[in-house]
Design a protein around this motif. Sequence first.
Motif, PDB file in Angstrom:
ATOM      1  N   PRO A  19       0.802  -1.193   0.169  1.00 44.11           N
ATOM      2  CA  PRO A  19       0.008   0.012  -0.263  1.00 44.11           C
ATOM      3  C   PRO A  19       0.960   1.273  -0.113  1.00 44.11           C
ATOM      4  CG  PRO A  19      -0.948  -1.560   1.516  1.00 44.11           C
ATOM      5  CD  PRO A  19       0.396  -2.190   1.198  1.00 44.11           C
ATOM      6  N   ILE A  20       1.909   1.462   0.780  1.00 45.75           N
ATOM      7  CA  ILE A  20       3.105   2.340   0.664  1.00 45.75           C
ATOM      8  C   ILE A  20       3.387   2.734  -0.640  1.00 45.75           C
ATOM      9  CG2 ILE A  20       4.997   3.397   1.603  1.00 45.75           C
ATOM     10  CD1 ILE A  20       4.646   1.742   4.211  1.00 45.75           C
ATOM     11  N   ILE A  21       4.127   1.574  -1.488  1.00 46.04           N
ATOM     12  CA  ILE A  21       4.559   1.727  -2.405  1.00 46.04           C
ATOM     13  C   ILE A  21       3.597   2.114  -3.741  1.00 46.04           C
ATOM     14  CG2 ILE A  21       5.603   0.591  -4.594  1.00 46.04           C
ATOM     15  CD1 ILE A  21       6.714  -1.244  -2.561  1.00 46.04           C
ATOM     16  N   GLN A  22       2.455   1.557  -3.446  1.00 47.43           N
ATOM     17  CA  GLN A  22       1.279   1.819  -4.359  1.00 47.43           C
ATOM     18  C   GLN A  22       0.634   3.213  -4.338  1.00 47.43           C
ATOM     19  OE1 GLN A  22      -0.223  -0.810  -6.493  1.00 47.43           O
ATOM     20  NE2 GLN A  22      -0.944   1.249  -7.548  1.00 47.43           N
ATOM     21  N   LYS A  23       0.466   3.802  -3.051  1.00 46.38           N
ATOM     22  CA  LYS A  23       0.235   5.342  -2.947  1.00 46.38           C
ATOM     23  C   LYS A  23       1.378   6.387  -3.621  1.00 46.38           C
ATOM     24  CE  LYS A  23      -1.442   8.329   1.148  1.00 46.38           C
ATOM     25  NZ  LYS A  23      -0.994   9.459   0.093  1.00 46.38           N
ATOM     26  N   TYR A  24       2.629   5.939  -3.719  1.00 42.61           N
ATOM     27  CA  TYR A  24       3.464   6.966  -4.365  1.00 42.61           C
ATOM     28  C   TYR A  24       3.216   6.580  -5.738  1.00 42.61           C
ATOM     29  CZ  TYR A  24       6.760   7.831  -0.468  1.00 42.61           C
ATOM     30  OH  TYR A  24       7.266   8.327   0.774  1.00 42.61           O
ATOM     31  N   ILE A  25       2.888   5.664  -6.341  1.00 48.82           N
ATOM     32  CA  ILE A  25       2.585   5.237  -7.929  1.00 48.82           C
ATOM     33  C   ILE A  25       1.241   6.150  -8.015  1.00 48.82           C
ATOM     34  CG2 ILE A  25       1.882   3.752  -9.540  1.00 48.82           C
ATOM     35  CD1 ILE A  25       3.435   1.590  -8.295  1.00 48.82           C
ATOM     36  N   ASP A  26       0.244   6.024  -7.308  1.00 47.21           N
ATOM     37  CA  ASP A  26      -0.914   6.409  -7.655  1.00 47.21           C
ATOM     38  C   ASP A  26      -1.024   8.136  -7.545  1.00 47.21           C
ATOM     39  OD1 ASP A  26      -1.875   4.039  -8.125  1.00 47.21           O
ATOM     40  OD2 ASP A  26      -2.913   3.983  -6.025  1.00 47.21           O
ATOM     41  N   ASP A  27      -0.340   8.509  -6.322  1.00 46.86           N
ATOM     42  CA  ASP A  27      -0.387  10.034  -6.020  1.00 46.86           C
ATOM     43  C   ASP A  27       0.545  10.863  -7.057  1.00 46.86           C
ATOM     44  OD1 ASP A  27      -1.961   9.356  -3.745  1.00 46.86           O
ATOM     45  OD2 ASP A  27      -0.250   9.954  -2.367  1.00 46.86           O
ATOM     46  N   ASN A  28       1.404  10.201  -7.658  1.00 54.05           N
ATOM     47  CA  ASN A  28       2.239  10.946  -8.608  1.00 54.05           C
ATOM     48  C   ASN A  28       2.135  10.485 -10.000  1.00 54.05           C
ATOM     49  OD1 ASN A  28       4.494  12.376  -6.526  1.00 54.05           O
ATOM     50  ND2 ASN A  28       4.347  10.329  -5.760  1.00 54.05           N
ATOM     51  N   ASN A  29       1.104   9.895 -10.109  1.00 51.71           N
ATOM     52  CA  ASN A  29       0.535   9.398 -11.449  1.00 51.71           C
ATOM     53  C   ASN A  29       1.763   8.756 -12.348  1.00 51.71           C
ATOM     54  OD1 ASN A  29      -1.861  10.696 -11.484  1.00 51.71           O
ATOM     55  ND2 ASN A  29      -1.002  12.617 -11.664  1.00 51.71           N
ATOM     56  N   ILE A  30       2.289   7.743 -11.623  1.00 57.52           N
ATOM     57  CA  ILE A  30       3.646   7.141 -12.250  1.00 57.52           C
ATOM     58  C   ILE A  30       3.112   6.088 -13.030  1.00 57.52           C
ATOM     59  CG2 ILE A  30       5.640   5.839 -11.482  1.00 57.52           C
ATOM     60  CD1 ILE A  30       6.078   8.642 -10.796  1.00 57.52           C
ATOM     61  N   THR A  31       3.645   5.726 -14.116  1.00 53.17           N
ATOM     62  CA  THR A  31       3.467   4.798 -15.074  1.00 53.17           C
ATOM     63  C   THR A  31       4.350   3.629 -15.115  1.00 53.17           C
ATOM     64  OG1 THR A  31       4.450   5.868 -16.882  1.00 53.17           O
ATOM     65  CG2 THR A  31       1.861   6.250 -16.432  1.00 53.17           C
ATOM     66  N   THR A  32       5.541   3.963 -14.568  1.00 61.03           N
ATOM     67  CA  THR A  32       6.652   2.751 -14.690  1.00 61.03           C
ATOM     68  C   THR A  32       7.088   2.291 -13.230  1.00 61.03           C
ATOM     69  OG1 THR A  32       7.311   3.604 -16.797  1.00 61.03           O
ATOM     70  CG2 THR A  32       8.806   2.061 -15.508  1.00 61.03           C
ATOM     71  N   TYR A  33       7.006   1.121 -12.772  1.00 57.87           N
ATOM     72  CA  TYR A  33       7.407   0.518 -11.647  1.00 57.87           C
ATOM     73  C   TYR A  33       8.589  -0.449 -11.928  1.00 57.87           C
ATOM     74  CZ  TYR A  33       7.241  -2.332  -7.452  1.00 57.87           C
ATOM     75  OH  TYR A  33       7.792  -2.949  -6.225  1.00 57.87           O
ATOM     76  N   ILE A  34       9.432  -0.454 -11.112  1.00 62.91           N
ATOM     77  CA  ILE A  34      10.856  -1.128 -11.401  1.00 62.91           C
ATOM     78  C   ILE A  34      11.333  -1.675 -10.109  1.00 62.91           C
ATOM     79  CG2 ILE A  34      13.118  -1.376 -12.330  1.00 62.91           C
ATOM     80  CD1 ILE A  34      12.504   1.082 -14.078  1.00 62.91           C
TER      81      ILE A  34
END
Length: 240
Positions: A19-34
Amino acid sequence: MIEIKYVGSKSRIAKDIVPIIQKYIDDNNITTYIEPFAGGCNVIDKIKCENKQANDSNEYLIAFWQALQQGWNPLDIHMTKELYDNIKSNKSGFLKQEVALAGLCATYNAKWFGGYAGIVHTKIGTERNYYDEAVRNVLKQVPMLKDVRFTYGDYLNIKPYNAVVYCDPPYQGTTKYKDELNYDTYWNWVKEISKNNIVLCSEYNAPLDFECIWSKELTTTLDNASRSKAVEKLFKYKGK
């Protein structure tokens, strides 16, 4: 529990850190996760992101995941101790995914070829087939990895930009699954890529210029094969 037997598996804390990682992705409109250190893929299989990359320096492990993505069924292989020993002593004579199957699923204590683990007689008089359990758990995990791009190589060759990067390397001072890591080089690399990315790192400890954003005490058996308490932590570079 769905997981490949792997040193440093994050299956026990995935529910806390995903959930912590996912929030950074969602809140910053990130499209790439590595994930530069993919290991057992117990975090990336739960992450939702348009582009997901799982990298590892263990070529056998990456071949294993790629083969599973393509429909390979390891249950077709009867992993006897004789076969395990043959693979261990002659890796070049087998497919890379078969080497990983023996070295990761048929081994003790999640160690890379740490001794054959097959059917074990428990103290209560029952039998457990640890190898079979490990393989079946991996097969349950495969559908959640369909959209992951697996790559083999050194983490230093990864040049992310505007991505969320989750690093879970072999922890300093613990059993290594295959290769040794230069930790000074690693932390300097994290600082450098933090300039253009959101980088989160799992470890027990980190340099002083990193802040701990989450922690949890767990019982571990990875250090010297003894049960002890350790505090899992998630770090982020203060300079970013």
